[in-house]
Design an enzyme around this catalytic site. Structure first.
Site, PDB file in Angstrom:
ATOM      1  N   ASP A   7       0.868  -1.173   0.000  1.00  0.00           N
ATOM      2  CA  ASP A   7       0.000   0.000   0.000  1.00  0.00           C
ATOM      3  C   ASP A   7       0.917   1.239   0.000  1.00  0.00           C
ATOM      4  O   ASP A   7       2.104   1.131   0.332  1.00  0.00           O
ATOM      5  CB  ASP A   7      -0.862  -0.031   1.270  1.00  0.00           C
ATOM      6  CG  ASP A   7      -1.591   1.276   1.512  1.00  0.00           C
ATOM      7  OD1 ASP A   7      -2.210   1.788   0.569  1.00  0.00           O
ATOM      8  OD2 ASP A   7      -1.509   1.792   2.657  1.00  0.00           O
ATOM      9  N   ASP A   9      -0.342   5.096   0.809  1.00  0.00           N
ATOM     10  CA  ASP A   9      -0.710   6.072   1.852  1.00  0.00           C
ATOM     11  C   ASP A   9      -0.717   5.410   3.226  1.00  0.00           C
ATOM     12  O   ASP A   9      -1.454   4.449   3.471  1.00  0.00           O
ATOM     13  CB  ASP A   9      -2.092   6.657   1.558  1.00  0.00           C
ATOM     14  CG  ASP A   9      -2.064   7.592   0.371  1.00  0.00           C
ATOM     15  OD1 ASP A   9      -1.236   8.517   0.369  1.00  0.00           O
ATOM     16  OD2 ASP A   9      -2.848   7.380  -0.577  1.00  0.00           O
ATOM     17  N   GLY A  50      -9.881   9.855  -2.741  1.00  0.00           N
ATOM     18  CA  GLY A  50     -10.136  11.280  -2.514  1.00  0.00           C
ATOM     19  C   GLY A  50     -11.479  11.757  -3.052  1.00  0.00           C
ATOM     20  O   GLY A  50     -12.200  12.505  -2.371  1.00  0.00           O
ATOM     21  N   LYS A  51     -11.837  11.345  -4.263  1.00  0.00           N
ATOM     22  CA  LYS A  51     -13.108  11.795  -4.847  1.00  0.00           C
ATOM     23  C   LYS A  51     -14.278  11.199  -4.067  1.00  0.00           C
ATOM     24  O   LYS A  51     -15.256  11.890  -3.770  1.00  0.00           O
ATOM     25  CB  LYS A  51     -13.194  11.383  -6.329  1.00  0.00           C
ATOM     26  CG  LYS A  51     -12.206  12.108  -7.223  1.00  0.00           C
ATOM     27  CD  LYS A  51     -12.460  11.852  -8.708  1.00  0.00           C
ATOM     28  CE  LYS A  51     -12.138  10.445  -9.117  1.00  0.00           C
ATOM     29  NZ  LYS A  51     -10.717  10.131  -9.222  1.00  0.00           N
ATOM     30  N   HIS A  76     -10.729  17.656  -6.919  1.00  0.00           N
ATOM     31  CA  HIS A  76      -9.765  16.590  -6.674  1.00  0.00           C
ATOM     32  C   HIS A  76      -8.519  16.747  -7.540  1.00  0.00           C
ATOM     33  O   HIS A  76      -7.393  16.517  -7.081  1.00  0.00           O
ATOM     34  CB  HIS A  76     -10.409  15.215  -6.879  1.00  0.00           C
ATOM     35  CG  HIS A  76      -9.514  14.092  -6.487  1.00  0.00           C
ATOM     36  ND1 HIS A  76      -8.864  13.318  -7.403  1.00  0.00           N
ATOM     37  CD2 HIS A  76      -9.120  13.660  -5.263  1.00  0.00           C
ATOM     38  CE1 HIS A  76      -8.109  12.441  -6.752  1.00  0.00           C
ATOM     39  NE2 HIS A  76      -8.250  12.627  -5.459  1.00  0.00           N
ATOM     40  N   LYS A  79      -6.490  19.396  -5.950  1.00  0.00           N
ATOM     41  CA  LYS A  79      -5.857  18.830  -4.742  1.00  0.00           C
ATOM     42  C   LYS A  79      -4.675  17.935  -5.101  1.00  0.00           C
ATOM     43  O   LYS A  79      -3.625  17.979  -4.435  1.00  0.00           O
ATOM     44  CB  LYS A  79      -6.907  18.056  -3.936  1.00  0.00           C
ATOM     45  CG  LYS A  79      -6.377  17.306  -2.737  1.00  0.00           C
ATOM     46  CD  LYS A  79      -6.239  15.828  -3.047  1.00  0.00           C
ATOM     47  CE  LYS A  79      -5.489  15.066  -1.995  1.00  0.00           C
ATOM     48  NZ  LYS A  79      -5.303  13.664  -2.365  1.00  0.00           N
ATOM     49  N   THR A 116      -2.704   0.437  -4.478  1.00  0.00           N
ATOM     50  CA  THR A 116      -3.109   1.644  -3.748  1.00  0.00           C
ATOM     51  C   THR A 116      -4.372   2.281  -4.298  1.00  0.00           C
ATOM     52  O   THR A 116      -4.661   2.175  -5.485  1.00  0.00           O
ATOM     53  CB  THR A 116      -1.966   2.692  -3.763  1.00  0.00           C
ATOM     54  OG1 THR A 116      -2.430   3.883  -3.129  1.00  0.00           O
ATOM     55  CG2 THR A 116      -1.548   3.048  -5.179  1.00  0.00           C
ATOM     56  N   THR A 117      -5.043   2.975  -3.416  1.00  0.00           N
ATOM     57  CA  THR A 117      -6.225   3.743  -3.782  1.00  0.00           C
ATOM     58  C   THR A 117      -5.846   5.124  -4.302  1.00  0.00           C
ATOM     59  O   THR A 117      -6.653   5.802  -4.919  1.00  0.00           O
ATOM     60  CB  THR A 117      -7.087   3.879  -2.505  1.00  0.00           C
ATOM     61  OG1 THR A 117      -7.464   2.577  -2.112  1.00  0.00           O
ATOM     62  CG2 THR A 117      -8.310   4.690  -2.720  1.00  0.00           C
TER      63      THR A 117
HETATM   64  C1  XBP Z   1      -5.565   5.944   0.706  1.00  0.00           C
HETATM   65  C2  XBP Z   1      -6.649   6.820   0.282  1.00  0.00           C
HETATM   66  C3  XBP Z   1      -6.392   7.929  -0.640  1.00  0.00           C
HETATM   67  C4  XBP Z   1      -5.699   9.137  -0.173  1.00  0.00           C
HETATM   68  C5  XBP Z   1      -5.777  10.219  -1.228  1.00  0.00           C
HETATM   69  O1  XBP Z   1      -6.064   4.634   0.956  1.00  0.00           O
HETATM   70  O2  XBP Z   1      -7.772   6.620   0.629  1.00  0.00           O
HETATM   71  O3  XBP Z   1      -7.625   8.398  -1.009  1.00  0.00           O
HETATM   72  O4  XBP Z   1      -6.313   9.586   1.012  1.00  0.00           O
HETATM   73  O5  XBP Z   1      -5.580   9.809  -2.500  1.00  0.00           O
HETATM   74  P1  XBP Z   1      -5.113   3.387   0.933  1.00  0.00           P
HETATM   75  P2  XBP Z   1      -6.441  10.440  -3.721  1.00  0.00           P
HETATM   76  O6  XBP Z   1      -3.845   3.756   1.635  1.00  0.00           O
HETATM   77  O7  XBP Z   1      -5.871   2.322   1.698  1.00  0.00           O
HETATM   78  O8  XBP Z   1      -4.865   2.961  -0.496  1.00  0.00           O
HETATM   79  O9  XBP Z   1      -6.932  11.773  -3.295  1.00  0.00           O
HETATM   80  O10 XBP Z   1      -5.472  10.504  -4.877  1.00  0.00           O
HETATM   81  O11 XBP Z   1      -7.586   9.497  -4.010  1.00  0.00           O
HETATM   82 MG    MG Z   2      -3.056   3.066   3.452  1.00  0.00          MG
END
Ligand code: XBP
Ligand code: MG
Length: 227
Positions: A7, A9, A50-51, A76, A79, A116-117
């Site tokens: 992952d 974030d 994020g969205k 978004h 951002k 990752t998201t």
């Molecule tokens: C991470 C997220 C992401 C970030 C922002 O989840 O949820 O949305 O907060 O990224 P994970 P974006 O670590 O479980 O993958 O704004 O680019 O979506």
């Molecule tokens: Mg995470």
């Protein structure tokens, strides 16, 4: 053959505070008086992406934004530019052990992937700032590449398919309940290293909870039998 699937974030770096700041800057730039404090952001993090998080916020607050999907996409994008710029400027560091774990995996012949998201531009900015060539990750599945974000298993299933490996020979690294649930739903074993915003979540389904990713020997041993 085995792989580590990371992952981004919260796991590679503790990013969410910078995401929060970037959201707030994007709101201000658009002339909106929305401001997400830490307590609210922690609640909003129950929705990954994020969205999706922005739409959830509108829903939660009962804000009727005309043309919401398009406005959210615009906010978004703004951002993402702010966040990636800040990351490129060196506002984030990798979490302890991450760079060494990546190098150790390569030395051991363990393949590397990202699930990752977050938006791909955010991943590129982070790896570039940390001086890590993205090509070291054989597969990266990011953001909108799959229909359902975490906690759905889609992102991990897409990574496994691209790697051509079964879940049993891989190990996922996550920081959140959403991520752990996604990895588990894809049949993976999962190490959880809680981050600033995810500390205290329910990690009872984890194969291992670690304060950081410094114990490379342990993680390598977890896939050793599969190699
Ligand atoms: C991470 C997220 C992401 C970030 C922002 O989840 O949820 O949305 O907060 O990224 P994970 P974006 O670590 O479980 O993958 O704004 O680019 O979506
Ligand atoms: Mg995470």
């Amino acid at each position: 053959m085995s792989a580590f699937i990371f992952d981004v974030d919260g796991t590679l770096a503790d990013t969410e505070e910078l995401h929060r700041e970037a959201f707030n800057e994007a709101f201000a730039a658009a002339g909106l008086d929305w401001s997400w404090d830490r307590a609210l952001y922690k609640r909003l993090l129950s929705v990954s992406g994020g969205k999706e998080r922005l739409l959830h916020f509108l829903d939660l607050e009962g804000i009727d934004l005309p043309d919401a999907e398009a406005r959210v996409a615009g906010l978004h994008a703004e951002k993402t530019g702010i966040y990636a710029g800040a990351v490129e400027a060196g506002r984030l560091a990798l979490r302890p052990g991450v760079a060494d774990l990546i190098a150790r995996a390569e030395a051991e012949g363990i393949r590397l992937a990202i699930a990752t998201t977050t938006t791909r531009a955010n991943v590129d900015a982070l790896l570039s700032a940390a001086d890590i060539d993205p090509a070291r990750f054989e597969t990266m599945v990011c953001g909108d590449a799959v229909p359902r974000k975490k906690p759905a298993p889609d992102v991990y299933l897409a990574v496994l398919e691209a790697l051509g490996l079964s879940a049993g020979v891989c190990l996922a690294f996550e920081d959140s309940w959403n991520g752990l649930t996604s990895a588990k739903a894809a049949g993976l074993r999962c190490v959880v290293t809680p981050a600033f915003y995810t500390e205290g979540e329910d990690f009872s389904a984890a194969d291992l909870v670690a304060v950081d990713l410094q114990d490379a020997d342990r993680f390598v041993a977890m896939v050793a039998a599969a190699r």
